[in-house]
Scaffold this active site. Structure first.
Site, PDB file in Angstrom:
ATOM      1  N   VAL A 109       0.859  -1.181   0.000  1.00  0.00           N
ATOM      2  CA  VAL A 109       0.000   0.000   0.000  1.00  0.00           C
ATOM      3  C   VAL A 109       0.892   1.226   0.000  1.00  0.00           C
ATOM      4  O   VAL A 109       1.835   1.314   0.800  1.00  0.00           O
ATOM      5  CB  VAL A 109      -0.927   0.022   1.230  1.00  0.00           C
ATOM      6  CG1 VAL A 109      -1.768   1.293   1.233  1.00  0.00           C
ATOM      7  CG2 VAL A 109      -1.813  -1.213   1.255  1.00  0.00           C
ATOM      8  N   CYS A 110       0.621   2.148  -0.904  1.00  0.00           N
ATOM      9  CA  CYS A 110       1.311   3.424  -0.927  1.00  0.00           C
ATOM     10  C   CYS A 110       2.832   3.208  -1.012  1.00  0.00           C
ATOM     11  O   CYS A 110       3.318   2.463  -1.873  1.00  0.00           O
ATOM     12  CB  CYS A 110       0.910   4.233   0.310  1.00  0.00           C
ATOM     13  SG  CYS A 110       1.277   5.988   0.247  1.00  0.00           S
TER      14      CYS A 110
END
Length: 313
Positions: A109-110
């Site tokens: 994520v990210c």
């Protein structure tokens, strides 16, 4: 049937939303769907200690990263302000690499993509990350094809989600893959997400734009363009509104926005159309009219040129 073991990896200064978007979405799928193979979520951290998130709140990990063993259904590495320290930690990277080999799916994520890249898990793959850090990831890992436009990318069994709440979209895609589209839609509704977005939808620059220009005249025109995408936004009309020549107007736009007035207007109209596409049920022709396009076809051409996908996608 055994549970689906979903291991989320955090570390000091991890982003709380990167973690919560995944864990809350999976827990809601269990509650709403009562699946035969429910998700069992573990939050793992180096040393097994608490995680002081970037927001200052503390999460208690449930598992020591070093002692976590597979098989895992999915390994998900969160991002955070200290992602570079995490990616530079050889022990952290080694355990992520080890666990990836024991997982059916691997995801980030990210800025967690930096940890996967450091582990070599993104080599020769397409990957995304938060738009602000995409160029940094590409520079540090030339073997990775970094694309900052999509909200998530799935390349084989490795997935990367863009900035923060795009973890919702990726997790919903996992739920749809595991349990079907109907459960994914139920979860999206209960999360009050107005749309389950496809991964190839762009990280709309409408929501990630640079700060307003410092020049008062340019800022006033930018506000006018945003509020009247269906109006006469020709360079001549904008110059007349500002009381300057067309040449001077173009010079101001290039100086403060890096685009000519015409280029900026076209981009603003496409982004306004993108916003209407994901937030309304207006037909394509109606969206085109509201955003200053003469026809649905001219909208399609402009949208495809800007985002790389047709508006129907």
């Amino acid at each position: 049937m055994r549970d689906r073991l979903m291991a989320v990896v955090g570390y000091d200064s991890a982003e709380l939303l990167d973690i919560a978007c995944v864990t809350t979405t999976l827990a809601m799928a269990n509650r709403l769907g009562n699946p035969t193979r429910p998700y069992r979520v573990l939050l793992a951290a180096p040393g097994g200690g608490p995680i002081v998130c970037g927001s200052g709140l503390t999460l208690h990990s449930q598992q020591t990263l070093e002692r976590l063993v597979g098989p895992l259904d999915t390994l998900i590495v969160s991002g955070g302000v200290s992602f570079e320290q995490a990616a530079d930690d050889p022990r952290m990277v080694a355990h992520v690499r080890r666990l990836a080999g024991e997982s059916r799916r691997v995801a980030s994520v990210c800025t967690g993509a930096a940890v996967l890249a450091a582990a070599g898990l993104l080599d020769s793959r397409r990957a995304t990350t938060h738009w602000r850090f995409a160029s940094r990831l590409a520079a540090r890992h030339p073997a990775v094809t970094v694309d900052s436009r999509p909200i998530y990318i799935r390349d084989g069994n490795v997935s990367t989600a863009a900035g923060i709440t795009s973890a919702l979209d990726l997790t919903l895609a996992f739920i749809e893959e595991d349990h079907g589209a109907e459960l994914a839609r139920q979860v999206a509704r209960d999360l009050v997400i107005y749309l389950q977005r496809p991964g190839n939808q762009a990280q709309m620059s409408l929501f990630t734009a640079a700060p307003p220009p410092r020049d008062d005249l340019v800022r006033q025109l930018v506000d006018h363009i945003a509020g009247h995408p269906d109006g006469d936004l020709s360079t001549s009309a904008l110059a007349a509104r500002a009381g300057v020549t067309r040449r001077h107007l173009s010079r101001l736009f290039v100086q403060h926005l890096g685009l000519t007035a015409g280029q900026y207007v076209r981009r603003a109209r496409v982004e306004a159309a993108a916003h209407l596409l994901v937030s309304t049920r207006l037909p394509m022709a109606g969206i085109g009219a509201r955003c200053g396009f003469g026809s649905a076809e001219s909208l399609r051409q402009a949208f495809t040129g800007h985002y790389g996908i047709p508006p129907s996608r």
